[in-house]
Scaffold this active site. Structure first.
Site, PDB file in Angstrom:
ATOM      1  N   GLU A 102      -1.821   3.825   3.445  1.00  0.00           N
ATOM      2  CA  GLU A 102      -2.274   3.263   1.929  1.00  0.00           C
ATOM      3  C   GLU A 102      -3.353   3.852   1.561  1.00  0.00           C
ATOM      4  O   GLU A 102      -3.829   5.082   1.575  1.00  0.00           O
ATOM      5  CB  GLU A 102      -3.940   2.280   2.300  1.00  0.00           C
ATOM      6  CG  GLU A 102      -4.111   1.194   1.255  1.00  0.00           C
ATOM      7  CD  GLU A 102      -4.696   0.209   1.503  1.00  0.00           C
ATOM      8  OE1 GLU A 102      -4.586  -1.037   2.199  1.00  0.00           O
ATOM      9  OE2 GLU A 102      -5.761  -0.136   0.356  1.00  0.00           O
ATOM     10  N   ASP A 104      -5.220   4.039  -2.523  1.00  0.00           N
ATOM     11  CA  ASP A 104      -5.795   3.115  -3.404  1.00  0.00           C
ATOM     12  C   ASP A 104      -6.951   3.343  -4.546  1.00  0.00           C
ATOM     13  O   ASP A 104      -7.227   4.712  -4.598  1.00  0.00           O
ATOM     14  CB  ASP A 104      -7.156   2.752  -2.372  1.00  0.00           C
ATOM     15  CG  ASP A 104      -6.801   1.289  -0.820  1.00  0.00           C
ATOM     16  OD1 ASP A 104      -5.962   1.218  -1.373  1.00  0.00           O
ATOM     17  OD2 ASP A 104      -7.407   1.396  -0.671  1.00  0.00           O
ATOM     18  N   GLU A 106      -9.124   1.840  -6.883  1.00  0.00           N
ATOM     19  CA  GLU A 106     -10.000   0.662  -6.981  1.00  0.00           C
ATOM     20  C   GLU A 106     -11.144   0.981  -8.754  1.00  0.00           C
ATOM     21  O   GLU A 106     -11.462   1.561  -8.170  1.00  0.00           O
ATOM     22  CB  GLU A 106     -10.589  -0.268  -5.650  1.00  0.00           C
ATOM     23  CG  GLU A 106      -9.802  -0.766  -5.079  1.00  0.00           C
ATOM     24  CD  GLU A 106     -10.956  -1.307  -4.106  1.00  0.00           C
ATOM     25  OE1 GLU A 106     -10.792  -2.388  -3.738  1.00  0.00           O
ATOM     26  OE2 GLU A 106     -11.037  -0.632  -2.920  1.00  0.00           O
TER      27      GLU A 106
END
Ligand SMILES: *[C@@H]1O[C@H](CO)[C@@H](O)[C@H](O)[C@H]1NC(C)=O
Length: 287
Positions: A102, A104, A106
């Site tokens: 993953e 990311d 955010e």
């Protein structure tokens, strides 16, 4: 002479316009599906813009139709404006399964006038704990900004408006797993996380401000699309892939990265010795 060049011009112009249009014609209907939120996620303006919204009953989210194994993926986002405290907008790549990879981005909302936190993380084979956080050097709610993930066999580079903010190098040589075997989809969602997002959960979502809305446009993926167990890119051995596949940061980009890390980074797992009583992760001694 004159007639020759004007002939060339009339011949080339439609071709050039054709190329420009192809480059700018990102259409969310072709590349993404709204996956949850019961109508709170919308594709509007003939596919040019996607919006996600959040209210007290639900957030919303979307995912790419394609899976990718390496790519340079750009998206423009305009984050929830005003009092966005408690809200989180996640924009990330992820594979499936218990040993997933993953990458990311955010965005943790805040009270009006207080800074968002731009949070990043990298998971390889199900293991994350590699957070770095930044304050943006601009207001991410006033306009669209481009958030990019360059993911190739050498490294993962997170950039904002072309400025690299983080590099996660392939350090398999010292035993750090690197995402390179599992195709990933692009996901994004807007949801309520007021138990932790803003000042560690102290500031709660003000539901009188709902619905909260984030917008997306100008998606572009120069990427290897994975389908039926095969990549759309040539095998690495032939080296006929596009420039991004072997791209590294030049010295100007390195300096930009250092500028961001020095002035805007507010958390780096590699500086958080308390969290790793057995010692910092091995990649931390490399940079
Ligand atoms: C919100 O603003 C406060 C006060 O400036 C700051 O400490 C915090 O890091 C900001 N961001 C978030 C997401 O809490």
């Amino acid at each position: 002479m004159f007639s020759f060049s004007s002939f060339k011009f009339t011949l080339l112009l439609p071709l050039m316009v054709g190329c420009l249009m192809a480059a700018s014609a990102s259409n969310f209907n072709n590349d993404f599906d709204i996956t949850w939120g019961d109508g709170r996620g919308k594709i509007v303006n003939n596919g040019e813009v996607l919006t996600l919204s959040l209210d007290k009953s639900s957030g919303s989210g979307f995912q790419s139709k394609n899976e990718y194994l390496f790519g340079k993926i750009d998206m423009q986002l305009k984050l929830v404006p005003g009092n966005s405290a408690g809200t989180v907008t996640a924009y990330y790549l992820s594979s499936k399964g218990s040993t997933w990879d993953e990458i990311d981005f955010e965005f943790l909302g805040n009270l009006s006038g207080d800074p968002y936190i731009l949070h990043t993380n990298v998971f390889s084979q199900g293991k994350g704990n590699r957070e770095q956080q930044f304050y943006p050097w601009f207001d991410p709610t006033a306009d669209f900004h481009t958030y990019s993930i360059l993911w190739n066999p050498q490294s993962i580079i997170f950039s904002v408006d072309g400025t690299p903010i983080r590099e996660f190098k392939n350090m398999e040589s010292i035993g750090v797993p690197f995402p390179k075997n599992q195709p990933m989809r692009i996901y994004s969602s807007l949801w309520n996380a007021d138990d932790w997002a803003t000042r560690g959960g102290l500031v709660k979502t003000d539901w009188t401000q709902a619905p909260f809305t984030a917008s997306y446009r100008n998606f572009n993926a120069d990427a290897c699309v994975w389908s039926n167990g095969a990549s759309s890119c040539k095998s690495t051995a032939t080296s006929t892939n596009s420039a991004w596949f072997s791209q590294e940061m030049d010295s100007a980009k390195q300096r930009r990265l250092q500028w961001v890390q020095k002035n805007y980074m507010i958390y780096n797992y590699c500086n958080d010795a308390n969290r790793f009583p057995q010692g910092l992760p091995p990649e931390c001694s490399m940079s």
